[in-house]
Design a protein around this motif. Structure first.
Motif, short mmCIF file in Angstrom:
data_model
loop_
_atom_site.label_atom_id
_atom_site.label_comp_id
_atom_site.label_asym_id
_atom_site.label_seq_id
_atom_site.Cartn_x
_atom_site.Cartn_y
_atom_site.Cartn_z
N GLY A 124 0.76 -1.24 0.00
CA GLY A 124 0.00 0.00 0.00
C GLY A 124 0.79 1.29 0.00
O GLY A 124 0.26 2.36 0.31
N MET A 125 2.08 1.25 -0.36
CA MET A 125 2.88 2.47 -0.41
C MET A 125 2.44 3.36 -1.57
O MET A 125 2.14 2.87 -2.65
CB MET A 125 4.38 2.15 -0.56
CG MET A 125 5.06 1.68 0.69
SD MET A 125 6.86 1.57 0.43
CE MET A 125 7.41 1.12 2.07
N THR A 126 2.45 4.67 -1.32
CA THR A 126 2.19 5.63 -2.39
C THR A 126 3.45 5.76 -3.26
O THR A 126 4.52 5.26 -2.89
CB THR A 126 1.83 7.01 -1.82
OG1 THR A 126 2.95 7.53 -1.10
CG2 THR A 126 0.63 6.91 -0.88
N THR A 127 3.31 6.45 -4.39
CA THR A 127 4.47 6.65 -5.27
C THR A 127 5.59 7.37 -4.54
O THR A 127 6.76 7.01 -4.67
CB THR A 127 4.05 7.49 -6.50
OG1 THR A 127 3.02 6.79 -7.20
CG2 THR A 127 5.24 7.70 -7.44
N TRP A 128 5.25 8.40 -3.77
CA TRP A 128 6.25 9.15 -3.01
C TRP A 128 6.92 8.28 -1.96
O TRP A 128 8.14 8.33 -1.77
CB TRP A 128 5.59 10.36 -2.36
CG TRP A 128 6.53 11.18 -1.52
CD1 TRP A 128 6.59 11.23 -0.16
CD2 TRP A 128 7.56 12.07 -1.99
NE1 TRP A 128 7.59 12.09 0.25
CE2 TRP A 128 8.19 12.62 -0.85
CE3 TRP A 128 8.00 12.45 -3.27
CZ2 TRP A 128 9.24 13.53 -0.95
CZ3 TRP A 128 9.04 13.36 -3.36
CH2 TRP A 128 9.65 13.89 -2.23
N GLN A 129 6.14 7.46 -1.27
CA GLN A 129 6.70 6.57 -0.25
C GLN A 129 7.62 5.54 -0.88
O GLN A 129 8.69 5.23 -0.33
CB GLN A 129 5.57 5.87 0.51
CG GLN A 129 4.81 6.77 1.47
CD GLN A 129 3.61 6.09 2.09
OE1 GLN A 129 2.97 5.23 1.46
NE2 GLN A 129 3.29 6.45 3.32
#
Length: 215
Positions: A124-129
């Motif tokens: 579930g990581m975002t692109t930024w993460q």
């Protein structure tokens, strides 16, 4: 050869001052180059067509002799009364530093294992993460290799910048040539070499210290 060390011992304070000047010029230029080059390199991983063009432009800049680039900037920057001195040298070093930084960042981020990216997406990581916690840490050794190349390159070119009044260790080389003083030239060359070795070794330690063990 003994006369060189004798000259250096008698002019130690001047050499230290010029070394500090040299370090300030190169350090500030590479710092700005990193702030510009790393984001560009990251962005280029999302646009492969643009990446080829940008890297070609950076390669062309690298082929321009430093003296010629300084000469081109003198009339342009003279408009704001900065034709010689720190400013044109600073701009030139920022430009010369772009190729190794952008190229290494682009290659390093592109070569991150797709399985690692998929695993990051799976939790579930975002692109930024993913960029900050997965991609950059894994790409860090290659990015740092580009930074180290840029620093060593800039230290050498920074010596030539003394010919346009930018200061630094190149002053010894410039004055030594003008005065036909071999000791001054060799002292300046030794200073540049030592500064390059020190900078590369220090950055190598930082690279090793902050590289994840899995990278």
């Amino acid at each position: 050869m003994w006369s060189v060390f004798e000259y250096m011992s008698h002019n130690w304070s001047q050499i230290v001052d010029l070394t500090i000047e040299h370090f300030q010029l190169v350090g500030s230029a590479v710092a700005i180059a990193i702030l510009i080059g790393v984001p560009i390199g990251i962005y280029l991983t999302t646009n492969k067509a643009l990446a080829e063009s940008v890297l070609q432009i950076c390669s062309i800049i690298m082929t321009i002799p430093s003296i010629a680039l300084f000469g081109l900037m003198i009339p342009i920057l003279s408009i704001i009364n900065q034709g010689i001195g720190f400013v044109p040298a600073f701009i030139a070093l920022v430009l010369y530093s772009q190729l190794p930084i952008i190229r290494n960042t682009y290659v390093a981020i592109s070569d991150v294992d797709p399985a690692i990216r998929d695993a990051a997406k799976g939790i579930g990581m975002t692109t930024w993460q993913r960029l900050m916690k997965v991609e950059i840490p894994n790409a860090f050794p290659v990015i740092m290799a580009g930074v180290r190349t840029a620093v060593v390159l800039s230290i050498g070119i920074g010596a030539i910048a003394a010919f346009i009044g930018a200061g630094g260790l190149g002053v010894l080389i410039d004055q030594g040539i003008s005065r036909t003083n071999r000791d001054m030239v060799i002292a300046g060359a030794i200073g540049v070499s030592i500064l390059s070795i020190f900078a590369d070794t220090s950055l190598g330690f930082i690279q090793k210290r902050f590289t994840p063990k899995s990278a």
